[in-house]
Scaffold this motif. Sequence first.
Motif, PDB file in Angstrom:
ATOM      1  N   PHE A   4       3.788   2.863  -7.961  1.00  0.00           N
ATOM      2  CA  PHE A   4       4.666   2.811  -7.965  1.00  0.00           C
ATOM      3  C   PHE A   4       6.031   2.445  -8.559  1.00  0.00           C
ATOM      4  CE2 PHE A   4       2.246   5.246  -4.835  1.00  0.00           C
ATOM      5  CZ  PHE A   4       1.993   6.920  -5.131  1.00  0.00           C
ATOM      6  N   VAL A  46      10.161   0.762  -7.160  1.00  0.00           N
ATOM      7  CA  VAL A  46       9.995   1.325  -6.174  1.00  0.00           C
ATOM      8  C   VAL A  46      11.600  -0.043  -6.114  1.00  0.00           C
ATOM      9  CG1 VAL A  46       9.065   1.644  -4.867  1.00  0.00           C
ATOM     10  CG2 VAL A  46       8.784  -0.415  -5.077  1.00  0.00           C
ATOM     11  N   TYR A 103       7.062  -3.064  -6.796  1.00  0.00           N
ATOM     12  CA  TYR A 103       6.306  -2.390  -7.088  1.00  0.00           C
ATOM     13  C   TYR A 103       5.439  -2.036  -6.680  1.00  0.00           C
ATOM     14  CZ  TYR A 103       7.542  -2.954 -11.855  1.00  0.00           C
ATOM     15  OH  TYR A 103       8.669  -2.740 -13.142  1.00  0.00           O
ATOM     16  N   GLY A 115       2.564   5.254  -0.614  1.00  0.00           N
ATOM     17  CA  GLY A 115       3.149   6.307  -1.238  1.00  0.00           C
ATOM     18  C   GLY A 115       3.182   7.499  -0.176  1.00  0.00           C
ATOM     19  N   PHE A 166       6.290   8.220   1.081  1.00  0.00           N
ATOM     20  CA  PHE A 166       7.262   8.736   0.397  1.00  0.00           C
ATOM     21  C   PHE A 166       8.019  10.241   1.097  1.00  0.00           C
ATOM     22  CE2 PHE A 166       6.202   6.736  -2.913  1.00  0.00           C
ATOM     23  CZ  PHE A 166       7.334   5.255  -3.075  1.00  0.00           C
ATOM     24  N   ASN A 185       9.979   5.119   1.134  1.00  0.00           N
ATOM     25  CA  ASN A 185       8.345   5.457   1.303  1.00  0.00           C
ATOM     26  C   ASN A 185       8.570   4.093   3.008  1.00  0.00           C
ATOM     27  OD1 ASN A 185       8.559   2.089   1.837  1.00  0.00           O
ATOM     28  ND2 ASN A 185       6.840   2.723   0.030  1.00  0.00           N
ATOM     29  N   TYR A 226      11.247   1.137   0.481  1.00  0.00           N
ATOM     30  CA  TYR A 226      11.540   0.842  -0.749  1.00  0.00           C
ATOM     31  C   TYR A 226      11.867   2.257  -1.399  1.00  0.00           C
ATOM     32  CZ  TYR A 226       9.790  -3.887  -0.584  1.00  0.00           C
ATOM     33  OH  TYR A 226       9.691  -4.890  -0.231  1.00  0.00           O
ATOM     34  N   TYR A 227      12.359   2.445  -2.470  1.00  0.00           N
ATOM     35  CA  TYR A 227      13.193   3.973  -3.111  1.00  0.00           C
ATOM     36  C   TYR A 227      12.491   4.291  -3.818  1.00  0.00           C
ATOM     37  CZ  TYR A 227      16.973   3.848   0.065  1.00  0.00           C
ATOM     38  OH  TYR A 227      17.426   3.716   1.878  1.00  0.00           O
ATOM     39  N   LEU A 228      11.266   5.570  -4.398  1.00  0.00           N
ATOM     40  CA  LEU A 228      11.376   5.150  -5.604  1.00  0.00           C
ATOM     41  C   LEU A 228      11.878   5.470  -6.793  1.00  0.00           C
ATOM     42  CD1 LEU A 228       8.279   6.684  -6.730  1.00  0.00           C
ATOM     43  CD2 LEU A 228       8.753   8.766  -5.894  1.00  0.00           C
ATOM     44  N   GLN A 229      11.167   5.141  -7.637  1.00  0.00           N
ATOM     45  CA  GLN A 229      11.970   5.530  -9.001  1.00  0.00           C
ATOM     46  C   GLN A 229      10.540   6.745 -10.306  1.00  0.00           C
ATOM     47  OE1 GLN A 229      13.990   1.755 -11.305  1.00  0.00           O
ATOM     48  NE2 GLN A 229      12.576   1.090  -9.883  1.00  0.00           N
ATOM     49  N   VAL A 257       7.275  11.308 -11.755  1.00  0.00           N
ATOM     50  CA  VAL A 257       7.138   9.718 -10.684  1.00  0.00           C
ATOM     51  C   VAL A 257       6.784   8.602 -11.749  1.00  0.00           C
ATOM     52  CG1 VAL A 257       6.206   8.460  -8.937  1.00  0.00           C
ATOM     53  CG2 VAL A 257       6.859  11.239  -8.617  1.00  0.00           C
TER      54      VAL A 257
END
Length: 599
Positions: free
Chosen positions: A91, A93, A112, A116, A118, A128, A132-135, A515
């Motif tokens: 992922f 992030v 990265y 997961g 989140f 998560n 860390y913020y998801l991109q 995602v």
Amino acid sequence: MGIFGALTTSVAGLRTQSYALENISGNIANSQTTAFKRIDTSFLDLIPQTGNDQQLAGSVTAKSRSTNTIQGSVQSAAVSTYMAINGDGFFAVQKPGSFSDNNPIFTGVNNYTRRGDFSLDKNGYLVNGAGYYLQGVSIDPSTGNPSGGAPAILKFQNDFLPSQQTTKISYRANLASYPLTTKHDTSVPGSELLRPADFTVNPQVNGTQPPPFGDNTKTGLQVNNKTGVAITGATTLSGASATDSLGVNFAVGDIVKVNGTDLIVTASGGVNDGTHIPVDSSITTLLGKIDALTGNTGTPSTVTNGAIVLHTGAAADLSLVSTSAGFASLGLTSPVTVVRTGGGSVGTGKVIGSDNQTFLDESISGGATTAYDGNGAPVNVQLRWAKTDSASLGTGHNDTWNLFYQTNPAATGTNTSWVNVGTNFTFGSNGEMNPVIGAITLTDLTVSGVSLGNVTMSFGTGGLTQFADTNGNVQVNQLQQDGYAAGQLTSVSVSNEGRVVGAYSNGRNIDLAEVSIATFNGANFLKRLDGGAFEVTNESGAALFGKGGSISGSSLEASNTDIADEFTKLIVTQQAYSANTKVITTANTMVSDLLNVIR
């Protein structure tokens, strides 16, 4: 190197085994950490440069061996925004560098992770458990495709989803080859059809020329005379037992009302004219008088194979009413109504209010759907099918249907109630459309005063069929439209296609984002960070997007640490460490012995 070389080598051995022990302890400590990747220890020998006949085993050093490409088991999770990657990839992030008014300030540096877990925070970010913020990439709601390729921090506002006007209706159905309308009568050919002559305004496709009035028939039940054989035209209306007469006699004074005119039964040898018939007359005589009263100058009504076959002729419809017990012996049930074929005015493509009930009696329901105008106001689109022609009527006839939608449920008088879509749907003997009509346009579709504009109605290839159906109705297989009312975001989830799906209060589920999954040519050379994250190194290469594994929604990847394997390595490491201390002890004894020689 000698004894002192052995001492330094053993010290190096102790150091490497301590390094291995540290990795083992970290692996065991993180055995329950989501998506943790264990670190194995790799031992390297250090060989001094000597002659070929003086080579040594050398010393030892330790390095870490990453397992970033080894996947942990995927386990289901109750949280809809949790996700796991099946296969390669990470992922994308970011972690905030600071916060301002409780809002994250991002540094723009991508990291990265495989972690997961989140969840949606108060600001609409997917974060998560390690912070860390998801991109990902936003989805264009009009096309359903990603709008761009570069991943960005995903943020979902609790905004309203704008309404969308209905522009397309997808429809698939089977029309019963013989529709069971209210007016159908299996003994009367064509009675299941929409009959223009029954309407003040012909609802067939605009401009359709109605056929001229024609003869129609009705066949009664097969019955026997008093001798037990099938009746014929010579069978009389009354007679003694064991004679060729009806099973139940007509009586003097019985009346058969023909199109409103009384045909009276008189005594034997009595009055015999256009409105009277002697009781001992034959069935042929009775049928002749009925034909005369209806104006049938074409094919006469007859008795065929023990059953009466009535003909209307082209002049008038046929109506018979009688309370006589003898009438039922003819194989007919009072009242008898047979309408002519054809007739009516030129097609106008609409049903007016005063003809509404007639239309309902001569058509069958085609289903209904809720459509939406530009402001998201719902309207109920009712559909009905009417069969207008049948191949069973002979040469020159084909199975043909018209489709209608209701435009004004409260229409009265000359106001339009239903609108013909303006297309004749014709079917071949195999039950398939011929020619195939894939789609039509409903021009200015208006329901109860709400205009939806031009709406495409799509049937697809083979979407409409006409196969036999004992229920005699329309079996709707698909009836859906693309419009919806405005709605507010209520929740988000992650699909197995790797898309973030927003659930709205209007019942719509809309793909909001895709995602991003990054892969690396040298995934095991990524640098580890706190919280199960990694950063790019020169050895790992740059992140590549578009060829990663698949995503499982409502799932989490477990640690790839095997406790049993780690315990086994722990025992081996302990023994190796102890063995190195034995070497040091031995070397120390040897040095002591050497010193004692000097003394």
